[in-house]
Enzyme design. Structure first.
Site, PDB file in Angstrom:
ATOM      1  N   GLN A 132       0.835  -1.195   0.000  1.00 57.31           N
ATOM      2  CA  GLN A 132       0.000   0.000   0.000  1.00 57.31           C
ATOM      3  C   GLN A 132       0.872   1.248   0.000  1.00 57.31           C
ATOM      4  O   GLN A 132       1.844   1.352   0.739  1.00 57.31           O
ATOM      5  CB  GLN A 132      -0.907  -0.026   1.237  1.00 57.31           C
ATOM      6  CG  GLN A 132      -2.067   0.933   1.189  1.00 57.31           C
ATOM      7  CD  GLN A 132      -3.102   0.625   2.267  1.00 57.31           C
ATOM      8  OE1 GLN A 132      -2.998  -0.378   2.961  1.00 57.31           O
ATOM      9  NE2 GLN A 132      -4.103   1.463   2.399  1.00 57.31           N
ATOM     10  N   SER A 157       5.180  -4.953   3.803  1.00 57.71           N
ATOM     11  CA  SER A 157       3.853  -4.958   4.409  1.00 57.71           C
ATOM     12  C   SER A 157       2.911  -5.841   3.587  1.00 57.71           C
ATOM     13  O   SER A 157       3.112  -7.053   3.491  1.00 57.71           O
ATOM     14  CB  SER A 157       3.331  -3.517   4.547  1.00 57.71           C
ATOM     15  OG  SER A 157       2.113  -3.494   5.264  1.00 57.71           O
ATOM     16  N   LEU A 158       1.893  -5.264   2.967  1.00 62.54           N
ATOM     17  CA  LEU A 158       0.978  -6.024   2.124  1.00 62.54           C
ATOM     18  C   LEU A 158       1.729  -6.824   1.062  1.00 62.54           C
ATOM     19  O   LEU A 158       1.320  -7.926   0.688  1.00 62.54           O
ATOM     20  CB  LEU A 158      -0.009  -5.074   1.453  1.00 62.54           C
ATOM     21  CG  LEU A 158      -0.886  -5.698   0.369  1.00 62.54           C
ATOM     22  CD1 LEU A 158      -1.945  -6.575   0.980  1.00 62.54           C
ATOM     23  CD2 LEU A 158      -1.478  -4.637  -0.530  1.00 62.54           C
ATOM     24  N   ARG A 176      -8.346  -8.701   5.684  1.00 66.55           N
ATOM     25  CA  ARG A 176      -7.316  -7.947   6.405  1.00 66.55           C
ATOM     26  C   ARG A 176      -7.586  -6.454   6.329  1.00 66.55           C
ATOM     27  O   ARG A 176      -7.532  -5.749   7.346  1.00 66.55           O
ATOM     28  CB  ARG A 176      -5.949  -8.279   5.800  1.00 66.55           C
ATOM     29  CG  ARG A 176      -4.750  -7.522   6.381  1.00 66.55           C
ATOM     30  CD  ARG A 176      -3.495  -7.919   5.600  1.00 66.55           C
ATOM     31  NE  ARG A 176      -2.247  -7.387   6.135  1.00 66.55           N
ATOM     32  CZ  ARG A 176      -1.670  -6.266   5.732  1.00 66.55           C
ATOM     33  NH1 ARG A 176      -2.248  -5.527   4.786  1.00 66.55           N
ATOM     34  NH2 ARG A 176      -0.524  -5.869   6.258  1.00 66.55           N
ATOM     35  N   HIS A 227       0.579  -1.284  11.496  1.00 66.62           N
ATOM     36  CA  HIS A 227       1.816  -1.749  12.132  1.00 66.62           C
ATOM     37  C   HIS A 227       2.072  -1.097  13.485  1.00 66.62           C
ATOM     38  O   HIS A 227       3.186  -0.680  13.794  1.00 66.62           O
ATOM     39  CB  HIS A 227       3.007  -1.544  11.191  1.00 66.62           C
ATOM     40  CG  HIS A 227       2.830  -2.221   9.869  1.00 66.62           C
ATOM     41  ND1 HIS A 227       2.773  -3.586   9.730  1.00 66.62           N
ATOM     42  CD2 HIS A 227       2.647  -1.715   8.625  1.00 66.62           C
ATOM     43  CE1 HIS A 227       2.580  -3.890   8.456  1.00 66.62           C
ATOM     44  NE2 HIS A 227       2.496  -2.776   7.771  1.00 66.62           N
ATOM     45  N   GLN A 286       2.372  -9.340  11.908  1.00 65.66           N
ATOM     46  CA  GLN A 286       2.727  -8.189  11.067  1.00 65.66           C
ATOM     47  C   GLN A 286       1.794  -7.005  11.282  1.00 65.66           C
ATOM     48  O   GLN A 286       2.199  -5.845  11.154  1.00 65.66           O
ATOM     49  CB  GLN A 286       2.714  -8.614   9.598  1.00 65.66           C
ATOM     50  CG  GLN A 286       3.288  -7.582   8.638  1.00 65.66           C
ATOM     51  CD  GLN A 286       2.678  -7.708   7.258  1.00 65.66           C
ATOM     52  OE1 GLN A 286       1.469  -7.529   7.089  1.00 65.66           O
ATOM     53  NE2 GLN A 286       3.506  -8.006   6.277  1.00 65.66           N
TER      54      GLN A 286
END
Length: 313
Positions: free
Chosen positions: A10, A90-91, A115, A199, A248
């Site tokens: 993202q 991340s993603l 998610r 996060h 995560q």
């Protein structure tokens, strides 16, 4: 030559981001497959927007996963080699796991939508905040966050590159941390236009729905290892992978350590950003000096990178 792929997440999205791959049939076929899996017209959202809709977390996350995999398939169809190892920001970690064969594509899309919805629901609109801090080291940013907390949550979320850190948490605490970072000499410290404070500890409520979604996915064997954001190491077995993906949500993305580990511990000589844009390409170049960095930001970039990696350039 040893090849690593890194997959963006993202923040790399933009309207029209797949137009530079217009003549590569794998791109449209993959987006159509993703649209069918989720029951939505993903291509129109990517190609025409509007930007406000594309930027919604519940749209951005499945869109970026689909775009990353579309580019990976186009790379392979063009004759590009499979990587020896991978990671995702991340993603992007989900895209790395799809490319490796661990997560089935359709299941990953559905999981990522859960998610995104869970992350959006975890913090009421307007209560969370994210900020970019430039020009301070990790210890300084951590210190500013501790001073700013005052019972709220604020902590480093993305350790992106030396002197480039993102923090997240309660909006008021993030704003206090911004002032603290400025007092420590930050070159820039600014709020970012993102509604979900990813996060950090505020994402804990999203762990339940994500755990359920991941529990419904049958995972395959990895064709190549994936370094995870939380541990900077591959996870062994399906349960361990599910665990690190849930962790995560509330832990920082250790991107500096990840790229350093690819070069130092795994002998990587070429790092390739697999997805639209060049965000990770820029970060890699700031983190390591000897490994070559490439991007697959369009059809020509794919052709150029195939040539460069075959020549060891």
């Amino acid at each position: 030559m040893k090849l690593a792929f890194v997959f963006p997440g993202q923040g790399s999205q933009s309207v029209g981001m797949l137009r530079d791959y217009a003549d590569m049939p794998e791109i449209r076929a993959t987006i159509d497959e993703a649209s069918n899996a989720l029951g939505t017209d993903m291509w129109t959202l990517i190609d025409a927007g509007p930007e406000s809709a594309l930027g919604l977390t519940v749209n951005t996350q499945p869109v970026m996963l689909a775009a990353d995999i579309a580019v990976y398939r186009a790379w392979r169809a063009a004759g590009g080699d499979a990587p020896a190892i991978a990671a995702g920001h991340s993603l992007g970690e989900y895209a790395a796991l799809v490319a490796s064969g661990v997560l089935p594509f359709a299941d990953a899309l559905r999981t990522v939508r859960v998610r995104a919805e869970a992350m959006q629901a975890a913090v009421p609109e307007g209560q969370g905040g994210i900020a970019a801090i430039l020009g301070l080291d990790t210890a300084q940013v951590e210190s500013a966050c501790r001073e700013a907390a005052n019972g709220d949550v604020v902590s480093p979320a993305n350790l992106n590159a030396p002197g480039q850190i993102v923090i997240s948490g309660h909006r008021a605490a993030v704003e206090r941390a911004i002032e603290g970072c400025k007092a420590l000499g930050a070159k820039r410290a600014i709020l970012l236009p993102m509604s979900v404070p990813a996060h950090c500890a505020l994402m804990a409520p999203a762990g339940g729905p994500l755990t359920v979604a991941l529990g419904n996915v049958t995972m395959g064997l990895a064709a190549f290892p994936v370094l995870h954001n939380v541990t900077v190491a591959p996870a062994q077995g399906a349960e361990a992978i599910r665990d690190v993906l849930v962790q995560q949500l509330t832990h920082a993305v250790r991107w500096i350590e990840t790229i350093e580990a690819l070069e130092r511990d795994h002998g990587v000589t070429h790092v390739v950003e697999c997805g639209p844009g060049k965000v990770l390409h820029g970060l890699v170049r700031r983190i390591v000096k000897t490994a070559a960095s490439h991007t697959l930001s369009g059809a020509q970039a794919i052709a150029d990178t195939i040539t460069a990696t075959r020549q060891g350039a």
